[in-house]
Motif scaffolding. Structure first.
Motif, short mmCIF file in Angstrom:
data_model
loop_
_atom_site.label_atom_id
_atom_site.label_comp_id
_atom_site.label_asym_id
_atom_site.label_seq_id
_atom_site.Cartn_x
_atom_site.Cartn_y
_atom_site.Cartn_z
N ALA A 167 -46.75 -19.98 -1.17
CA ALA A 167 -46.49 -18.54 -1.22
C ALA A 167 -46.08 -18.14 -2.63
O ALA A 167 -46.58 -17.15 -3.18
CB ALA A 167 -45.41 -18.16 -0.21
N LYS A 168 -45.19 -18.92 -3.23
CA LYS A 168 -44.72 -18.62 -4.59
C LYS A 168 -45.88 -18.70 -5.57
O LYS A 168 -46.02 -17.86 -6.46
CB LYS A 168 -43.60 -19.58 -4.98
CG LYS A 168 -42.92 -19.22 -6.27
CD LYS A 168 -41.71 -20.11 -6.52
CE LYS A 168 -41.02 -19.71 -7.79
NZ LYS A 168 -39.84 -20.55 -8.04
N GLU A 169 -46.73 -19.72 -5.41
CA GLU A 169 -47.89 -19.90 -6.27
C GLU A 169 -48.86 -18.72 -6.15
O GLU A 169 -49.49 -18.31 -7.12
CB GLU A 169 -48.61 -21.20 -5.88
CG GLU A 169 -49.74 -21.60 -6.79
CD GLU A 169 -50.33 -22.92 -6.34
OE1 GLU A 169 -51.51 -22.93 -5.96
OE2 GLU A 169 -49.59 -23.92 -6.36
N ALA A 170 -48.94 -18.14 -4.95
CA ALA A 170 -49.83 -17.01 -4.72
C ALA A 170 -49.19 -15.68 -5.11
O ALA A 170 -49.79 -14.62 -4.95
CB ALA A 170 -50.24 -16.96 -3.25
N GLY A 171 -47.94 -15.73 -5.61
CA GLY A 171 -47.28 -14.51 -6.05
C GLY A 171 -46.48 -13.81 -4.96
O GLY A 171 -46.03 -12.69 -5.15
N VAL A 172 -46.29 -14.48 -3.83
CA VAL A 172 -45.50 -13.90 -2.75
C VAL A 172 -44.05 -14.29 -2.96
O VAL A 172 -43.74 -15.46 -3.21
CB VAL A 172 -46.00 -14.41 -1.37
CG1 VAL A 172 -45.11 -13.89 -0.26
CG2 VAL A 172 -47.44 -14.02 -1.15
N ASP A 173 -43.16 -13.32 -2.86
CA ASP A 173 -41.73 -13.60 -3.00
C ASP A 173 -41.27 -14.43 -1.79
O ASP A 173 -41.38 -13.97 -0.65
CB ASP A 173 -40.96 -12.28 -3.05
CG ASP A 173 -39.46 -12.47 -3.24
OD1 ASP A 173 -38.97 -13.62 -3.17
OD2 ASP A 173 -38.78 -11.46 -3.43
N PRO A 174 -40.78 -15.65 -1.99
CA PRO A 174 -40.37 -16.50 -0.87
C PRO A 174 -39.30 -15.85 0.02
O PRO A 174 -39.29 -16.05 1.22
CB PRO A 174 -39.83 -17.77 -1.54
CG PRO A 174 -40.44 -17.78 -2.89
CD PRO A 174 -40.63 -16.35 -3.27
N ASP A 175 -38.40 -15.06 -0.58
CA ASP A 175 -37.38 -14.39 0.23
C ASP A 175 -38.00 -13.38 1.18
O ASP A 175 -37.60 -13.26 2.34
CB ASP A 175 -36.34 -13.71 -0.67
CG ASP A 175 -35.47 -14.71 -1.41
OD1 ASP A 175 -35.27 -15.82 -0.88
OD2 ASP A 175 -35.01 -14.38 -2.52
N VAL A 176 -38.98 -12.64 0.69
CA VAL A 176 -39.68 -11.66 1.54
C VAL A 176 -40.44 -12.39 2.65
O VAL A 176 -40.39 -11.99 3.81
CB VAL A 176 -40.64 -10.79 0.70
CG1 VAL A 176 -41.50 -9.91 1.60
CG2 VAL A 176 -39.86 -9.94 -0.29
N ALA A 177 -41.12 -13.47 2.29
CA ALA A 177 -41.87 -14.24 3.29
C ALA A 177 -40.93 -14.79 4.36
O ALA A 177 -41.24 -14.73 5.55
CB ALA A 177 -42.63 -15.38 2.61
N ALA A 178 -39.77 -15.29 3.97
CA ALA A 178 -38.80 -15.83 4.93
C ALA A 178 -38.28 -14.74 5.86
O ALA A 178 -38.12 -14.96 7.06
CB ALA A 178 -37.65 -16.52 4.19
N ARG A 179 -38.03 -13.56 5.30
CA ARG A 179 -37.55 -12.45 6.15
C ARG A 179 -38.62 -11.99 7.13
O ARG A 179 -38.32 -11.60 8.25
CB ARG A 179 -37.09 -11.28 5.28
CG ARG A 179 -35.69 -11.49 4.71
CD ARG A 179 -35.11 -10.20 4.16
NE ARG A 179 -35.94 -9.55 3.15
CZ ARG A 179 -35.92 -9.83 1.86
NH1 ARG A 179 -35.10 -10.76 1.40
NH2 ARG A 179 -36.69 -9.21 1.01
N LEU A 180 -39.88 -12.03 6.72
CA LEU A 180 -40.98 -11.61 7.59
C LEU A 180 -41.06 -12.45 8.87
O LEU A 180 -41.44 -11.95 9.93
CB LEU A 180 -42.32 -11.67 6.87
CG LEU A 180 -42.57 -10.56 5.86
CD1 LEU A 180 -43.86 -10.83 5.09
CD2 LEU A 180 -42.63 -9.20 6.53
#
Length: 96
Positions: free
Chosen positions: A75-88
């Motif tokens: 996710a981080k490599e793809a530019g996704v904020d890991p904190d946002v992904a975890a909250r989702l």
């Protein structure tokens, strides 16, 4: 589970039966008790009968943690904020 009464019953079957008991019978009762205790005590009370069962599957938990770390790295490599992904996915790790 009638299979629990078989002579050939294995540990994984017993663990699965314990998990089902906790998830479908004990946790709903624990939630009701916690709600009542919260109302009577004026403080938030939580009761979790599922967490102690997780200790029986240390290998599975290790594999899951590896998958989580890998997914967060991707996710981080793809530019996704890991904190946002975890909250989702409502992921809030607790470290004891």
């Amino acid at each position: 589970m009638p299979s629990l009464l078989e002579d050939t019953t294995t540990g994984p079957l017993v663990s699965e039966a314990q998990r089902h008991l906790a998830q479908w019978a004990l946790q709903p009762v624990a939630a009701l008790i916690a709600q009542e205790a919260t109302e009577k005590l004026g403080e938030t009370v939580t009761l979790d009968v599922m967490r102690p069962l997780q200790a029986f599957d240390a290998g599975g938990r290790a594999r899951e943690m590896g998958q989580i770390v890998e997914a967060l790295a991707l996710a981080k490599e793809a530019g996704v904020d890991p904190d946002v992904a975890a909250r989702l996915i409502n992921f809030a790790p607790q470290i004891d």
